[in-house]
Each structure stands twice: as structure tokens, then as C-alpha cells.
Design a protein around this motif. Structure first.
Motif, PDB file in Angstrom:
ATOM      1  N   GLY A  41     -86.091 -48.776 112.799  1.00 24.60           N
ATOM      2  CA  GLY A  41     -86.758 -47.304 112.525  1.00 24.60           C
ATOM      3  C   GLY A  41     -88.189 -47.480 113.079  1.00 24.60           C
ATOM      4  N   LEU A  42     -88.644 -48.343 113.199  1.00 24.32           N
ATOM      5  CA  LEU A  42     -90.109 -48.266 113.696  1.00 24.32           C
ATOM      6  C   LEU A  42     -90.221 -47.800 115.191  1.00 24.32           C
ATOM      7  CD1 LEU A  42     -91.210 -52.017 112.482  1.00 24.32           C
ATOM      8  CD2 LEU A  42     -92.355 -49.908 112.050  1.00 24.32           C
ATOM      9  N   GLY A  43     -91.479 -47.224 115.495  1.00 25.14           N
ATOM     10  CA  GLY A  43     -91.449 -46.689 116.974  1.00 25.14           C
ATOM     11  C   GLY A  43     -92.373 -47.727 117.764  1.00 25.14           C
ATOM     12  N   ILE A  44     -92.175 -47.867 119.029  1.00 24.12           N
ATOM     13  CA  ILE A  44     -93.030 -48.496 119.916  1.00 24.12           C
ATOM     14  C   ILE A  44     -93.450 -47.757 121.080  1.00 24.12           C
ATOM     15  CG2 ILE A  44     -91.557 -50.697 119.290  1.00 24.12           C
ATOM     16  CD1 ILE A  44     -91.278 -49.501 122.762  1.00 24.12           C
ATOM     17  N   CYS A  45     -94.338 -48.168 121.722  1.00 27.67           N
ATOM     18  CA  CYS A  45     -94.897 -47.611 123.108  1.00 27.67           C
ATOM     19  C   CYS A  45     -95.497 -48.676 123.975  1.00 27.67           C
ATOM     20  CB  CYS A  45     -96.071 -46.760 122.775  1.00 27.67           C
ATOM     21  SG  CYS A  45     -96.105 -46.063 124.406  1.00 27.67           S
ATOM     22  N   TYR A  46     -95.064 -49.042 125.119  1.00 31.34           N
ATOM     23  CA  TYR A  46     -95.597 -50.138 125.829  1.00 31.34           C
ATOM     24  C   TYR A  46     -96.601 -49.466 126.425  1.00 31.34           C
ATOM     25  CZ  TYR A  46     -91.548 -53.180 126.445  1.00 31.34           C
ATOM     26  OH  TYR A  46     -90.530 -53.918 126.346  1.00 31.34           O
ATOM     27  N   LEU A  47     -97.922 -50.460 126.770  1.00 28.77           N
ATOM     28  CA  LEU A  47     -99.015 -50.066 127.542  1.00 28.77           C
ATOM     29  C   LEU A  47     -99.212 -50.713 129.057  1.00 28.77           C
ATOM     30  CD1 LEU A  47    -101.376 -49.968 124.602  1.00 28.77           C
ATOM     31  CD2 LEU A  47    -100.126 -48.119 125.381  1.00 28.77           C
ATOM     32  N   GLY A  48     -98.930 -50.110 129.970  1.00 30.19           N
ATOM     33  CA  GLY A  48     -99.051 -50.422 131.211  1.00 30.19           C
ATOM     34  C   GLY A  48    -100.480 -50.944 131.688  1.00 30.19           C
ATOM     35  N   THR A  49    -101.398 -50.442 130.698  1.00 29.97           N
ATOM     36  CA  THR A  49    -102.749 -50.664 131.259  1.00 29.97           C
ATOM     37  C   THR A  49    -103.321 -52.175 131.022  1.00 29.97           C
ATOM     38  OG1 THR A  49    -102.952 -49.769 128.932  1.00 29.97           O
ATOM     39  CG2 THR A  49    -104.028 -48.292 130.670  1.00 29.97           C
ATOM     40  N   THR A  50    -102.413 -53.050 130.337  1.00 25.57           N
ATOM     41  CA  THR A  50    -102.713 -54.367 130.316  1.00 25.57           C
ATOM     42  C   THR A  50    -102.838 -55.170 131.427  1.00 25.57           C
ATOM     43  OG1 THR A  50    -100.839 -54.291 128.166  1.00 25.57           O
ATOM     44  CG2 THR A  50    -101.594 -56.407 128.827  1.00 25.57           C
ATOM     45  N   THR A  51    -102.091 -54.619 132.466  1.00 21.21           N
ATOM     46  CA  THR A  51    -102.393 -55.459 133.718  1.00 21.21           C
ATOM     47  C   THR A  51    -103.507 -55.080 134.576  1.00 21.21           C
ATOM     48  OG1 THR A  51    -100.592 -54.371 134.548  1.00 21.21           O
ATOM     49  CG2 THR A  51    -100.151 -56.504 133.877  1.00 21.21           C
ATOM     50  N   TYR A  52    -103.946 -53.705 134.319  1.00 26.00           N
ATOM     51  CA  TYR A  52    -105.020 -53.141 134.911  1.00 26.00           C
ATOM     52  C   TYR A  52    -106.330 -53.738 134.377  1.00 26.00           C
ATOM     53  CZ  TYR A  52    -102.230 -48.921 136.245  1.00 26.00           C
ATOM     54  OH  TYR A  52    -101.366 -48.065 136.916  1.00 26.00           O
ATOM     55  N   MET A  53    -106.347 -54.095 133.153  1.00 23.71           N
ATOM     56  CA  MET A  53    -107.425 -54.491 132.482  1.00 23.71           C
ATOM     57  C   MET A  53    -107.511 -55.907 131.862  1.00 23.71           C
ATOM     58  SD  MET A  53    -109.745 -52.033 132.805  1.00 23.71           S
ATOM     59  CE  MET A  53    -110.759 -51.649 131.393  1.00 23.71           C
ATOM     60  N   ALA A  54    -106.543 -56.832 132.484  1.00 27.94           N
ATOM     61  CA  ALA A  54    -106.319 -58.089 131.806  1.00 27.94           C
ATOM     62  C   ALA A  54    -107.670 -58.974 131.533  1.00 27.94           C
ATOM     63  CB  ALA A  54    -105.372 -58.867 132.855  1.00 27.94           C
ATOM     64  N   PRO A  76    -102.499 -62.009 129.807  1.00 31.37           N
ATOM     65  CA  PRO A  76    -101.820 -60.909 129.233  1.00 31.37           C
ATOM     66  C   PRO A  76    -100.905 -60.039 130.309  1.00 31.37           C
ATOM     67  CG  PRO A  76    -104.052 -60.231 129.550  1.00 31.37           C
ATOM     68  CD  PRO A  76    -103.896 -61.592 129.825  1.00 31.37           C
ATOM     69  N   VAL A  77     -99.689 -59.820 129.845  1.00 29.92           N
ATOM     70  CA  VAL A  77     -98.802 -58.949 130.911  1.00 29.92           C
ATOM     71  C   VAL A  77     -98.317 -57.814 130.164  1.00 29.92           C
ATOM     72  CG1 VAL A  77     -98.266 -61.102 132.173  1.00 29.92           C
ATOM     73  CG2 VAL A  77     -96.732 -60.564 130.189  1.00 29.92           C
ATOM     74  N   THR A  78     -98.330 -57.716 129.049  1.00 32.90           N
ATOM     75  CA  THR A  78     -97.936 -56.319 128.405  1.00 32.90           C
ATOM     76  C   THR A  78     -98.429 -56.201 127.116  1.00 32.90           C
ATOM     77  OG1 THR A  78     -96.352 -54.450 128.512  1.00 32.90           O
ATOM     78  CG2 THR A  78     -95.485 -56.349 127.559  1.00 32.90           C
ATOM     79  N   THR A  79     -98.532 -54.895 126.627  1.00 32.21           N
ATOM     80  CA  THR A  79     -99.030 -54.567 125.280  1.00 32.21           C
ATOM     81  C   THR A  79     -98.021 -53.617 124.666  1.00 32.21           C
ATOM     82  OG1 THR A  79    -101.126 -55.093 125.743  1.00 32.21           O
ATOM     83  CG2 THR A  79    -100.729 -53.631 123.992  1.00 32.21           C
ATOM     84  N   VAL A  80     -97.472 -53.640 123.437  1.00 35.55           N
ATOM     85  CA  VAL A  80     -96.676 -52.960 122.735  1.00 35.55           C
ATOM     86  C   VAL A  80     -97.407 -52.426 121.485  1.00 35.55           C
ATOM     87  CG1 VAL A  80     -94.250 -52.633 121.258  1.00 35.55           C
ATOM     88  CG2 VAL A  80     -94.503 -53.793 123.633  1.00 35.55           C
ATOM     89  N   THR A  81     -97.314 -51.168 121.207  1.00 35.61           N
ATOM     90  CA  THR A  81     -98.077 -50.653 119.948  1.00 35.61           C
ATOM     91  C   THR A  81     -96.833 -50.433 118.905  1.00 35.61           C
ATOM     92  OG1 THR A  81     -97.922 -48.220 121.066  1.00 35.61           O
ATOM     93  CG2 THR A  81     -99.964 -49.580 120.940  1.00 35.61           C
ATOM     94  N   ALA A 107     -98.179 -64.310 129.248  1.00 33.66           N
ATOM     95  CA  ALA A 107     -97.574 -65.247 129.969  1.00 33.66           C
ATOM     96  C   ALA A 107     -98.434 -66.743 129.382  1.00 33.66           C
ATOM     97  CB  ALA A 107     -97.582 -65.176 131.658  1.00 33.66           C
ATOM     98  N   ASP A 108     -97.962 -67.687 129.156  1.00 31.00           N
ATOM     99  CA  ASP A 108     -98.841 -68.717 128.510  1.00 31.00           C
ATOM    100  C   ASP A 108     -98.234 -70.083 128.820  1.00 31.00           C
ATOM    101  OD1 ASP A 108    -100.091 -70.383 127.053  1.00 31.00           O
ATOM    102  OD2 ASP A 108     -99.729 -69.591 125.199  1.00 31.00           O
ATOM    103  N   PHE A 109     -98.968 -70.629 129.972  1.00 31.38           N
ATOM    104  CA  PHE A 109     -98.647 -72.113 130.182  1.00 31.38           C
ATOM    105  C   PHE A 109     -99.361 -73.049 129.417  1.00 31.38           C
ATOM    106  CE2 PHE A 109     -95.134 -71.487 133.431  1.00 31.38           C
ATOM    107  CZ  PHE A 109     -94.508 -72.485 133.180  1.00 31.38           C
ATOM    108  N   ASN A 110    -100.484 -72.471 128.735  1.00 25.29           N
ATOM    109  CA  ASN A 110    -101.203 -73.367 128.312  1.00 25.29           C
ATOM    110  C   ASN A 110    -100.741 -74.463 127.307  1.00 25.29           C
ATOM    111  OD1 ASN A 110    -104.084 -74.145 127.296  1.00 25.29           O
ATOM    112  ND2 ASN A 110    -103.805 -73.047 125.566  1.00 25.29           N
ATOM    113  N   ARG A 111     -99.888 -73.965 126.389  1.00 22.68           N
ATOM    114  CA  ARG A 111     -99.350 -74.764 125.395  1.00 22.68           C
ATOM    115  C   ARG A 111     -98.363 -75.892 125.796  1.00 22.68           C
ATOM    116  NH1 ARG A 111     -97.285 -70.540 122.885  1.00 22.68           N
ATOM    117  NH2 ARG A 111     -95.216 -71.023 123.775  1.00 22.68           N
ATOM    118  N   PHE A 112     -97.568 -75.443 126.847  1.00 19.93           N
ATOM    119  CA  PHE A 112     -96.623 -76.197 127.608  1.00 19.93           C
ATOM    120  C   PHE A 112     -97.310 -77.143 128.415  1.00 19.93           C
ATOM    121  CE2 PHE A 112     -93.156 -77.269 130.456  1.00 19.93           C
ATOM    122  CZ  PHE A 112     -92.203 -77.475 129.487  1.00 19.93           C
TER     123      PHE A 112
END
Ligand SMILES: Cc1cc2nc3c(=O)[nH]c(=O)nc-3n(C[C@H](O)[C@H](O)[C@H](O)COP(=O)(O)O)c2cc1C
Length: 273
Positions: free
Chosen positions: A149-162, A177-182, A103-108
Motif C-alpha cells: 500500500g505504499l507509494g513510490i516514485c523513481y527519480l531519473g535525475t540520479t544519473t544526471y547528478m550522480a 548511484p543509478v536510480t533513486t526511489v522515494t 551499482a557497487d563493486f566496492n564490496r565485492f
């Protein structure tokens, strides 16, 4: 769709109404996609990655303000530094690309300043608005990547360890940071983890609260799965629900990480009014 016939005071039966199959243009992708946690060592071509990111950035955003940023991490050292922030889940160092959606309001805010405009975004609602933008873009990136054809996985740990991710990625005030995707080329074919039946999550016209019997019915398939039963057994629990409440998503953790996350929102300037 289910049709329930009730025979007064005696019993009820549920008949499944199967309509004629409608023809859609929905690709099979939606039926077959899975989260991918193991990747091959093949890198992702920069041009392909850019196409995918471009597609993701076509997602709808609030007032087209686009109050989000995506940190694209390929550097092995930064991935290593991020790894403990995600409780060392293997995907972080195992994937060629790690995407942190913020989430980014810095630029705006900076843009508002150049226009001599009074930016009133240092509040929780604006954080939530920016999070919605970031998450819609994240999911659109995922659909684009999986379609290629790529694979993704979300990481919910992002909000735990922001708080730690902010340090590693050098995120300034106004950015959370609100979410991470590998992201990487799949090296596994996971089994289908299933979904609740559609009627469990759809409410026609208005919300219809659940009876105990409906809850039992809707969760029965999930509870009967072999992997679910194995979870219950391994963890010596009475029910699958207890695996969630006592092991996977505990009150203690939720309270602790909520406190930390609220502090992050404060530190990043989203709780000032
Ligand atoms: C917000 C979010 C956070 C998630 N966090 C994790 C995670 O930290 N680790 C993980 O292995 N999977 C994570 N997942 C993946 C889910 O476990 C997965 O989507 C779910 O089990 C359904 O499986 P499927 O995506 O293969 O259909 C997350 C998914 C979402 C949407």
C-alpha cells in the motif's frame, strides 16, 4: 492481438481478436498501480521497511554476486542536501524515505582481495552488470512496497547528478548511484497515464520494424489524450513528440549529462581498462 486483412491494392482493415478471458493469479495491483509523488506525514515503520528491503533483495542478480547497495535516507538534513541533486523535485523532502540504488563493486572487490583473487571489474561492462543488479533490486523493492500500500516514485535525475549525489552520500570508488526511489504513504490518486498497446512493444519471435502507419496507430491514443494535447498547447509545440525532444529530454541536456556521467564512471574507477 490484431489481425490485419489486406484487400489487394485497395484497402486494409484491422480486426481486433479478443480471446476468451484467461484466468490468472495476477493481482489487480498491476492494473491499478501509479507513481506517487505526494505523501502523508505518516512515517514508515522500520520493521515494514526491513521486510520490503528484504523482499527486494531476493531479486535475481548476476551470478548472485549482488553487486549493488541501497542507501536508505530518512535524515531530514541529508534529504535536504539531496534535494538539489534531484532538481528540487518535491518528493525528496516530502517522502519519509529516500532510497538511492547504487551499482557497487566496492564490496565485492574488497572480498576478492581477502581471497587473494584478481578482481577484473574496473571496466564499463562491470558497471553495467552492477547497474542491472541495482535496477532489478530497485524494481523488486517497488513491487514489494506497492503491494503493502505504499507509494513510490523513481527519480531519473540520479544519473544526471550522480557526481553531486556521490558527494552527499559519501560514495567511495566502485560505487555509482543509478536510480533513486522515494517511498511513503500515498496522499494522492493520480490518473492513469496509460501505456502503449501491447502489440506496440511485443515482437513475436524476431524483431519486426515499424512502418510509419504502425507508429501512427500505436501512438494515436497517447497523442489524443487531453493531458497530452494540453502539453502541446502549453508549450506552443506542433506535436507531442516535440514536447519530448524540445522540452523534456533535449539533445543539449542529454549530451551534457552524458559527458558528466562518463566522467563519473571514470572517477569511480569503472573505465580503467
Ligand atoms: C527510471 C525512471 C525515472 C523516473 N524519473 C522520474 C522523475 O525524475 N520524476 C518523476 O516525477 N517521475 C519519474 N519517473 C516516473 C515516471 O514518470 C512514471 O513511471 C511514468 O510516467 C508512468 O507513470 P506510472 O508509473 O504512474 O504508471 C521515473 C520513472 C522511471 C522508471
Amino acid at each position: 492481438m490484431y489481425i490485419r486483412l489486406r484487400f489487394k491494392y485497395v484497402f486494409s482493415v484491422t480486426l481486433r481478436y479478443i480471446p476468451d478471458k484467461v484466468m490468472t493469479n495476477l493481482p489487480d495491483y498491476f492494473k491499478t498501480r501509479r507513481s506517487i509523488r505526494t505523501y502523508t506525514s505518516k512515517p514508515i515503520d522500520d520493521e515494514l521497511l526491513n521486510e520490503i528491503l528484504n523482499a527486494g533483495c531476493r531479486a535475481s542478480t548476476t551470478g548472485n554476486m549482488q553487486v549493488y547497495s541501497i542507501i536508505v535516507t530518512k535524515d531530514e538534513n541529508i534529504k535536504k542536501a539531496l534535494s538539489p541533486c534531484h532538481f528540487n523535485q518535491k518528493m525528496v523532502t516530502g517522502a519519509p524515505v529516500v532510497l538511492t540504488f547504487c551499482a557497487d563493486f566496492n564490496r565485492f572487490n574488497k572480498w576478492c582481495k581477502t581471497g587473494n583473487a584478481d578482481a577484473g571489474y574496473a571496466n564499463f561492462l562491470s558497471f553495467f552488470t552492477a547497474s542491472i543488479d541495482a535496477l532489478l533490486v530497485a524494481q523488486t523493492v517497488c513491487v514489494a512496497a506497492e503491494s503493502e500500500g505504499l507509494g513510490i516514485c523513481y527519480l531519473g535525475t540520479t544519473t544526471y547528478m550522480a557526481h553531486k549525489i556521490i558527494e552527499v552520500l559519501n560514495l567511495p570508488a566502485g560505487v555509482v548511484p543509478v536510480t533513486t526511489v522515494t517511498l511513503g504513504w500515498p496522499s494522492e490518486e493520480p490518473i492513469d497515464p496509460g501505456r502503449l498497446p501491447l502489440e506496440a512493444v511485443i515482437h513475436n519471435d524476431i524483431y519486426h520494424d515499424y512502418s510509419d502507419a504502425e507508429i501512427k496507430e500505436y501512438y494515436s491514443e497517447k497523442e489524443a489524450r487531453e493531458d497530452s494535447r494540453q502539453f502541446v498547447k502549453e508549450n506552443k509545440k506542433e506535436s507531442l513528440a516535440q514536447v519530448f525532444t524540445d522540452i523534456r529530454y533535449t539533445r543539449k541536456d542529454n549530451v551534457q549529462f552524458s559527458k558528466i556521467f562518463l566522467q563519473v564512471l571514470n572517477d569511480q574507477g569503472f573505465m580503467n581498462q
